[in-house]
Scaffold this motif. Structure first.
Motif, mmCIF file in Angstrom:
data_model
loop_
_atom_site.group_PDB
_atom_site.id
_atom_site.type_symbol
_atom_site.label_atom_id
_atom_site.label_comp_id
_atom_site.label_asym_id
_atom_site.label_seq_id
_atom_site.Cartn_x
_atom_site.Cartn_y
_atom_site.Cartn_z
ATOM 1 N N UNK A 199 -10.097 8.775 4.465
ATOM 2 C CA UNK A 199 -8.841 8.042 4.327
ATOM 3 C C UNK A 199 -7.766 8.793 5.104
ATOM 4 N N UNK A 200 -7.770 8.650 6.441
ATOM 5 C CA UNK A 200 -6.890 9.489 7.254
ATOM 6 C C UNK A 200 -5.410 9.136 7.196
ATOM 7 N N UNK A 201 -5.051 8.006 6.623
ATOM 8 C CA UNK A 201 -3.644 7.635 6.521
ATOM 9 C C UNK A 201 -3.215 7.757 5.069
ATOM 10 N N UNK A 202 -2.221 8.594 4.817
ATOM 11 C CA UNK A 202 -1.740 8.847 3.456
ATOM 12 C C UNK A 202 -0.344 8.244 3.295
ATOM 13 N N UNK A 203 -0.115 7.625 2.137
ATOM 14 C CA UNK A 203 1.156 6.989 1.831
ATOM 15 C C UNK A 203 1.659 7.544 0.507
ATOM 16 N N UNK A 204 2.896 8.003 0.486
ATOM 17 C CA UNK A 204 3.533 8.475 -0.743
ATOM 18 C C UNK A 204 4.682 7.535 -1.069
ATOM 19 N N UNK A 205 4.787 7.141 -2.346
ATOM 20 C CA UNK A 205 5.857 6.255 -2.798
ATOM 21 C C UNK A 205 6.648 6.970 -3.889
ATOM 22 N N UNK A 206 7.968 6.986 -3.759
ATOM 23 C CA UNK A 206 8.834 7.544 -4.795
ATOM 24 C C UNK A 206 9.241 6.400 -5.709
#
Length: 125
Positions: free
Chosen positions: A104-111
């Motif tokens: 999973x080379x694309x990481x997404x962080x949500x605040x």
């Protein structure tokens, strides 16, 4: 900073805190000539929506399309319901090499903004 604490101008007491504004955010990454990543939180009703996009730069197209995905309908998305208190307020996106065990080379962080701040991290694209 000189002049930042001016007492020679009339001023009154601080007013009441206003209502929170709508959440909106944007992030981007392009570390190579292969692809470009974008992420955005867009104000919405009944809750903000989070979009992520990718543009493939490997072809001959001078302006290749940006393919957007709406994460807002996915299970676990912070939409203010009883199972997820708060709503999306910020987003970041990052690309990593897809080698070894990192599939999973694309990481997404949500605040998440609500009663407290929370991170929903490493959401694979």
């Amino acid at each position: 900073m000189p002049g930042s604490d001016r007492t020679d101008r009339p001023h009154g007491p601080q007013g009441a805190t206003g209502a929170a504004g709508p959440c909106a955010d944007i992030d981007a990454q392009q570390d190579s000539a292969d692809f470009e990543l974008r992420a955005a939180v867009k104000p919405g009703v009944p809750f903000p929506h989070t979009f992520v996009g990718i543009r493939d730069l490997r072809g001959n197209d001078a302006n290749p399309p940006l393919r957007w995905t709406d994460l807002s309908g996915l299970p676990g998305y912070p939409n203010g319901t009883s199972d997820m208190t708060g709503v999306a307020c910020g987003v970041s996106i990052n690309g990593h090499s897809a080698s070894g065990n990192n599939q999973n080379p694309i990481k997404i962080d949500i605040i998440i903004c609500g009663p407290s701040w929370t991170f929903v991290t490493n959401q694979p694209m």
